[in-house]
Design an enzyme around this catalytic site. Structure first.
Site, short mmCIF file in Angstrom:
data_model
loop_
_atom_site.label_atom_id
_atom_site.label_comp_id
_atom_site.label_asym_id
_atom_site.label_seq_id
_atom_site.Cartn_x
_atom_site.Cartn_y
_atom_site.Cartn_z
N TRP A 1 45.80 32.12 25.72
CA TRP A 1 46.71 31.03 25.73
C TRP A 1 46.72 30.52 27.07
O TRP A 1 46.99 29.03 26.93
CB TRP A 1 48.04 31.78 25.46
CG TRP A 1 49.06 30.59 25.66
CD1 TRP A 1 49.45 29.80 24.73
CD2 TRP A 1 49.95 30.56 26.62
NE1 TRP A 1 50.38 29.13 25.04
CE2 TRP A 1 50.70 29.46 26.40
CE3 TRP A 1 49.86 31.17 28.20
CZ2 TRP A 1 51.82 29.13 27.33
CZ3 TRP A 1 50.85 30.47 28.75
CH2 TRP A 1 51.76 29.55 28.36
N HIS A 2 46.23 31.12 27.95
CA HIS A 2 46.44 30.58 29.51
C HIS A 2 45.28 29.62 29.82
O HIS A 2 45.46 28.75 30.52
CB HIS A 2 46.37 31.57 30.43
CG HIS A 2 47.77 32.49 30.60
ND1 HIS A 2 48.19 33.41 29.82
CD2 HIS A 2 48.80 32.17 31.48
CE1 HIS A 2 49.39 33.68 30.19
NE2 HIS A 2 49.76 33.10 31.09
N GLY A 3 44.16 29.49 29.09
CA GLY A 3 43.00 28.78 29.21
C GLY A 3 41.86 29.01 28.40
O GLY A 3 41.91 30.51 28.01
#
Length: 483
Positions: free
Chosen positions: A324-326
């Protein structure tokens, strides 16, 4: 536009507060709410106006799906699946399509080039916020629904860019409460003090720690080598940078909302004081942790199907939380490491059941293991590639004894890093100081918020120091704005 930029502090925020104050008093709360929606859209468009249409379409689309779910409850499950799938498809296209095409499927770059467009700002946050809304509607946790309130719920600028992830049923009633949702002297004083503390964390502390960490990671990104001391200092500086960056942002978001009389959920609770990884994730990015638990881990089965299934669900949750962060292998590895750490933490709790409460030495040992694990994982989180992370890790264990020299730093920088450690581990956190009733020793009582001359002077000095730092940094950026 970021909260620590001069245009936000000197132009956007004063105009938004004044406009809301006069419109809500003279034309009613509907006019004040419409003003806030317009201001929030300007706030978002300042980054890249082209993506404003995407935010508007996402907001309108999710509102219509939620409304249809209320009108046709028999079809709510199908509509929920359709809405969640649509949100995830939008997020997947903009954030992960290029990664899947080039890295996972290993297709030629010329075939993936059309997927490498600019990532819309805050797409992860407003997507997760609206997925939670649709689930809440399906569970009938949402009563009255209007386009105006929903638009303000999604776009309200204090949480739009980087959270906290909020729920419609918690925020919408506050927008309807005329006795609460308004500009008052108390709201401005308390909200302004919280905002100033967050700004100080970001501008004075986080940005300076970033100035230590970035050159070291830049060396590892290139062809240079990193010495063992430089690797440890870089990892430690980034550990402090991301702490004060996100802690500062969380305080600023809560303070800004409070200026308008709105209460946000807490999102950060001294995570570096945690004595276990389980405890860490109850303190770090609390609304994201709760979202992953409620909307991913529990639907996967949680701990209802035995130990090994529980650990599998935990690993899947953390892997997806990392992703989700990247769209980068480093985030996937970071999430996997934390998933493995949580599995081991849970296994240890099952195996080690002391008859008496653990002593101080044991708890200090638990804290050391936890903070060391978190710091090592941050290396992978910060690295631009797995090769960069491997370089830093190799240097940390002494495989590059003759590596490059440590980039020069002002002598006071190491004292500032030590001060950062003291703030993280010893001082009471912001929510403790602003709680209605403060429990604790003399230090807690001394630092608790009060409206006297001394406390006001301290806040004023913090604001001045922050503004000086803002002028020195022409292009401030919060780390979590990239996610």
């Amino acid at each position: 536009m970021v909260f620590s930029s001069a245009i936000f502090i000197y132009v956007f925020l004063p105009l938004t507060l004044l406009g809301f104050y006069f419109l809500s008093r003279r034309a009613g709360m509907v006019a004040g709410s419409l003003w806030l929606i317009a201001a929030s859209l300007v706030f978002y468009a300042h980054w890249k106006p082209a993506h404003l249409g995407l935010l508007a379409a996402s907001t309108l689309g999710n509102y219509l799906i939620g409304r249809w779910m209320q009108l046709w409850p028999a079809q709510s499950r199908r509509l929920l699946v359709f809405g969640v799938a649509g949100n995830l498809a939008l997020l997947g296209y903009y954030k992960y399509a290029f990664f899947l095409c080039g890295q996972v499927l290993a297709l030629p770059l010329e075939s993936c080039g059309r997927l490498s467009g600019d990532l819309p700002l805050a797409i992860s946050f407003f997507t997760f916020t609206q997925i939670a809304f649709l689930v809440d509607v399906a569970h009938r946790n949402v009563a009255a629904l209007s386009l105006q309130r929903y638009s303000l719920f999604v776009t309200f600028f204090p949480h739009l860019i980087a959270g906290p992830i909020v729920h419609y049923h918690a925020l919408a009633p506050q927008f309807e409460d005329g006795g609460r949702f308004r500009i008052t002297a108390e709201n401005l004083a308390v909200g302004g003090a919280i905002f100033t503390i967050g700004l100080f964390k970001k501008a004075v502390l986080a940005d300076r720690f970033g100035a230590v960490a970035s050159p070291i990671f830049a060396i590892a990104d290139g062809t240079g080598t990193v010495s063992t001391p430089a690797a440890w200092i870089g990892a430690g500086a980034y550990t402090l940078q991301i702490y004060f960056d996100f802690s500062g942002y969380s305080d600023m978001a809560i303070g800004l909302a409070r200026m308008f009389g709105i209460a946000f959920p807490e999102n950060f609770n001294s995570p570096y004081k945690a004595t276990s990884l389980i405890d860490f994730w109850r303190r770090w990015h609390m609304t994201l942790s709760q979202f992953l638990r409620d909307y991913l881990y529990i639907p996967l089965g949680g701990n209802r199907h035995g130990g090994w299934r529980r650990y599998l669900n935990l690993m899947i949750t953390m892997l997806l939380g990392g992703l989700w962060h990247g769209a980068n292998w480093t985030f996937l590895v970071w999430g996997g490491l934390h998933g493995l750490g949580l599995v081991l933490n849970n296994l240890w709790r099952q195996l080690y059941r002391p008859a008496t409460p653990p002593g101080r030495v044991y708890m200090v040992g638990c804290w050391l293991v936890t903070i060391l694990f978190v710091m090592l994982c941050w290396v992978c989180f910060r690295a631009s590639s797995l090769d960069t992370a491997v370089k830093i890790y190799s240097a940390m264990i002494g495989l590059n004894p003759d590596g490059g020299t440590l980039p020069p730093q002002p002598p006071h920088m190491y004292l500032l890093m030590l001060a950062g450690v003291v703030v993280c581990l010893w001082l009471p956190n912001r929510q403790s100081c602003f709680a209605a009733t403060v429990t604790g020793g003399k230090l807690f009582q001394l630092l608790r918020f009060r409206s006297d001359l001394i406390y006001t002077a301290v806040i004023a000095l913090m604001l001045i120091a922050s503004l000086v730092s803002v002028f020195r940094n022409a292009s401030p950026e919060f780390l979590y704005f990239d996610f």
